[in-house]
Design a protein around this motif. Structure first.
Motif, PDB file in Angstrom:
ATOM      1  N   THR A 188      56.584  -7.493   4.829  1.00 44.45           N
ATOM      2  CA  THR A 188      55.753  -6.548   4.730  1.00 44.45           C
ATOM      3  C   THR A 188      56.261  -5.717   3.417  1.00 44.45           C
ATOM      4  O   THR A 188      57.233  -6.214   2.761  1.00 44.45           O
ATOM      5  CB  THR A 188      56.112  -5.289   5.713  1.00 44.45           C
ATOM      6  N   ASP A 189      55.367  -4.682   2.982  1.00 48.46           N
ATOM      7  CA  ASP A 189      55.770  -3.973   1.595  1.00 48.46           C
ATOM      8  C   ASP A 189      57.171  -3.457   1.625  1.00 48.46           C
ATOM      9  O   ASP A 189      57.743  -3.558   0.744  1.00 48.46           O
ATOM     10  CB  ASP A 189      54.659  -3.066   1.352  1.00 48.46           C
ATOM     11  N   ALA A 190      57.566  -3.041   2.739  1.00 48.66           N
ATOM     12  CA  ALA A 190      58.742  -2.100   2.883  1.00 48.66           C
ATOM     13  C   ALA A 190      59.860  -3.513   2.731  1.00 48.66           C
ATOM     14  O   ALA A 190      60.743  -3.159   2.078  1.00 48.66           O
ATOM     15  CB  ALA A 190      59.000  -1.548   4.253  1.00 48.66           C
ATOM     16  N   GLU A 191      59.784  -4.490   3.572  1.00 48.27           N
ATOM     17  CA  GLU A 191      60.711  -5.530   3.468  1.00 48.27           C
ATOM     18  C   GLU A 191      60.922  -6.145   2.035  1.00 48.27           C
ATOM     19  O   GLU A 191      61.992  -6.289   1.494  1.00 48.27           O
ATOM     20  CB  GLU A 191      60.546  -6.554   4.315  1.00 48.27           C
ATOM     21  N   ARG A 192      59.879  -6.168   1.614  1.00 50.89           N
ATOM     22  CA  ARG A 192      59.853  -6.879   0.124  1.00 50.89           C
ATOM     23  C   ARG A 192      60.458  -5.663  -0.991  1.00 50.89           C
ATOM     24  O   ARG A 192      61.177  -6.262  -1.677  1.00 50.89           O
ATOM     25  CB  ARG A 192      58.215  -7.080  -0.325  1.00 50.89           C
ATOM     26  N   ALA A 193      60.250  -4.677  -0.704  1.00 53.56           N
ATOM     27  CA  ALA A 193      60.943  -3.708  -1.510  1.00 53.56           C
ATOM     28  C   ALA A 193      62.584  -3.486  -1.393  1.00 53.56           C
ATOM     29  O   ALA A 193      63.282  -3.458  -2.412  1.00 53.56           O
ATOM     30  CB  ALA A 193      60.529  -2.326  -1.357  1.00 53.56           C
ATOM     31  N   VAL A 194      63.004  -3.958  -0.088  1.00 57.41           N
ATOM     32  CA  VAL A 194      64.257  -3.703   0.233  1.00 57.41           C
ATOM     33  C   VAL A 194      65.048  -5.150  -0.408  1.00 57.41           C
ATOM     34  O   VAL A 194      66.035  -4.953  -1.087  1.00 57.41           O
ATOM     35  CB  VAL A 194      64.840  -4.032   1.633  1.00 57.41           C
ATOM     36  N   ARG A 195      64.373  -6.269  -0.260  1.00 61.61           N
ATOM     37  CA  ARG A 195      64.788  -7.472  -1.284  1.00 61.61           C
ATOM     38  C   ARG A 195      64.926  -7.337  -2.711  1.00 61.61           C
ATOM     39  O   ARG A 195      65.626  -7.687  -3.440  1.00 61.61           O
ATOM     40  CB  ARG A 195      63.948  -8.666  -0.854  1.00 61.61           C
ATOM     41  N   GLU A 196      63.775  -6.583  -3.162  1.00 62.28           N
ATOM     42  CA  GLU A 196      63.905  -6.322  -4.512  1.00 62.28           C
ATOM     43  C   GLU A 196      64.909  -5.451  -4.862  1.00 62.28           C
ATOM     44  O   GLU A 196      65.513  -5.799  -6.100  1.00 62.28           O
ATOM     45  CB  GLU A 196      62.457  -5.864  -5.035  1.00 62.28           C
ATOM     46  N   LEU A 229      61.812  -8.908 -10.354  1.00 61.30           N
ATOM     47  CA  LEU A 229      61.014  -8.175  -9.682  1.00 61.30           C
ATOM     48  C   LEU A 229      60.104  -8.778  -8.813  1.00 61.30           C
ATOM     49  O   LEU A 229      59.825 -10.019  -8.857  1.00 61.30           O
ATOM     50  CB  LEU A 229      60.294  -7.230 -10.360  1.00 61.30           C
ATOM     51  N   SER A 230      59.693  -8.100  -7.506  1.00 61.28           N
ATOM     52  CA  SER A 230      58.863  -8.692  -6.541  1.00 61.28           C
ATOM     53  C   SER A 230      57.333  -9.067  -7.182  1.00 61.28           C
ATOM     54  O   SER A 230      57.073  -8.063  -7.927  1.00 61.28           O
ATOM     55  CB  SER A 230      58.798  -7.663  -5.350  1.00 61.28           C
ATOM     56  N   GLN A 231      56.941 -10.151  -6.681  1.00 62.81           N
ATOM     57  CA  GLN A 231      55.313 -10.515  -7.271  1.00 62.81           C
ATOM     58  C   GLN A 231      54.531 -10.258  -6.303  1.00 62.81           C
ATOM     59  O   GLN A 231      53.222 -10.035  -6.615  1.00 62.81           O
ATOM     60  CB  GLN A 231      55.269 -12.103  -7.252  1.00 62.81           C
ATOM     61  N   GLY A 232      54.589  -9.202  -5.284  1.00 64.88           N
ATOM     62  CA  GLY A 232      53.799  -8.520  -4.538  1.00 64.88           C
ATOM     63  C   GLY A 232      53.274  -9.624  -3.448  1.00 64.88           C
ATOM     64  O   GLY A 232      53.787 -10.717  -3.370  1.00 64.88           O
ATOM     65  N   SER A 233      52.265  -9.049  -2.627  1.00 68.86           N
ATOM     66  CA  SER A 233      52.029  -9.974  -1.365  1.00 68.86           C
ATOM     67  C   SER A 233      51.023 -11.143  -1.876  1.00 68.86           C
ATOM     68  O   SER A 233      50.368 -10.809  -2.741  1.00 68.86           O
ATOM     69  CB  SER A 233      50.914  -8.985  -0.781  1.00 68.86           C
ATOM     70  N   PRO A 234      51.493 -12.478  -1.670  1.00 71.82           N
ATOM     71  CA  PRO A 234      50.777 -13.418  -1.828  1.00 71.82           C
ATOM     72  C   PRO A 234      49.464 -13.882  -1.497  1.00 71.82           C
ATOM     73  O   PRO A 234      48.617 -14.321  -1.967  1.00 71.82           O
ATOM     74  CB  PRO A 234      51.619 -14.707  -1.282  1.00 71.82           C
ATOM     75  N   GLY A 235      48.955 -12.816  -0.307  1.00 79.25           N
ATOM     76  CA  GLY A 235      47.692 -12.785   0.058  1.00 79.25           C
ATOM     77  C   GLY A 235      46.728 -11.976  -0.630  1.00 79.25           C
ATOM     78  O   GLY A 235      45.437 -11.671  -0.135  1.00 79.25           O
ATOM     79  N   ARG A 236      47.211 -11.116  -1.565  1.00 76.31           N
ATOM     80  CA  ARG A 236      46.340 -10.002  -2.184  1.00 76.31           C
ATOM     81  C   ARG A 236      45.195 -10.855  -3.004  1.00 76.31           C
ATOM     82  O   ARG A 236      45.299 -11.827  -3.489  1.00 76.31           O
ATOM     83  CB  ARG A 236      47.216  -9.305  -3.232  1.00 76.31           C
TER      84      ARG A 236
END
Length: 179
Positions: free
Chosen positions: A10-18, A64-71
């Motif tokens: 999710t976006d929140a989990e992606r932010a934690v990893r970042e 940095l995170s590349q964002g959601s791959p499904g966007r």
């Protein structure tokens, strides 16, 4: 990362990893080894090696995170324009018939927006925005529906013949001499 059931972060989990990767960058700048960074952040050394390589090549932007791959790679205005172009029909866009195929839509997106999609990605984009998969009914131009209906009601029962009524002992499953 790949997830077998089609999931992801999710976006929140992606932010934690970042945030963890950015903490690693601070430790890289302080001169810590991969083993020390991995132990402090409780991640694998292999991940730290990957992050350090990305940091060396592209700086902080590399981790940095590349964002959601499904966007979607198309904006909402571009999708609205694509809808209008699809409504206009394929003849307007120089195809020989009125059928829109995924390959044609993929080509149209490339021509108009200079964005490349795979055929599967094109289908996901269309499905996400309310388009459905339809197969055209293949019928000859000369078809006369009234004549077909008359044939079906009057001629077909005569051609098919009368149905046999079920009477005791007339089953096709009984074998001769099995009584």
């Amino acid at each position: 990362m790949r997830y077998a059931q089609g999931g992801g972060l999710t976006d929140a989990e992606r932010a934690v990893r970042e945030r963890i990767r950015l903490q690693a960058v601070v430790r890289f700048e302080a001169g810590e080894t991969n083993r020390e960074v991995a132990a402090a952040l409780r991640v694998s050394e292999r991940s730290v090696e990957r992050w350090r390589r990305a940091w060396r090549e592209r700086g902080e932007a590399g981790v940095l995170s590349q964002g959601s791959p499904g966007r979607s790679r198309l904006s909402e205005t571009q999708i609205a324009r694509l809808d209008r172009e699809l409504e206009r029909g394929s003849l307007v866009h120089c195809w020989a018939d009125q059928r829109w195929t995924l390959a044609r839509i993929q080509t149209l997106i490339g021509r108009i927006f200079h964005v490349s999609y795979t055929v599967e990605g094109t289908w996901c984009l269309l499905k996400r925005h309310g388009w459905s998969r339809q197969q055209p009914a293949r019928r000859v131009i000369e078809r006369d529906d009234d004549a077909v209906e008359v044939w079906r009601k009057e001629t077909w029962p005569w051609v098919r013949g009368p149905r046999r009524s079920a009477v005791p002992g007339s089953s096709s499953r009984t074998r001769p001499g099995s009584r």
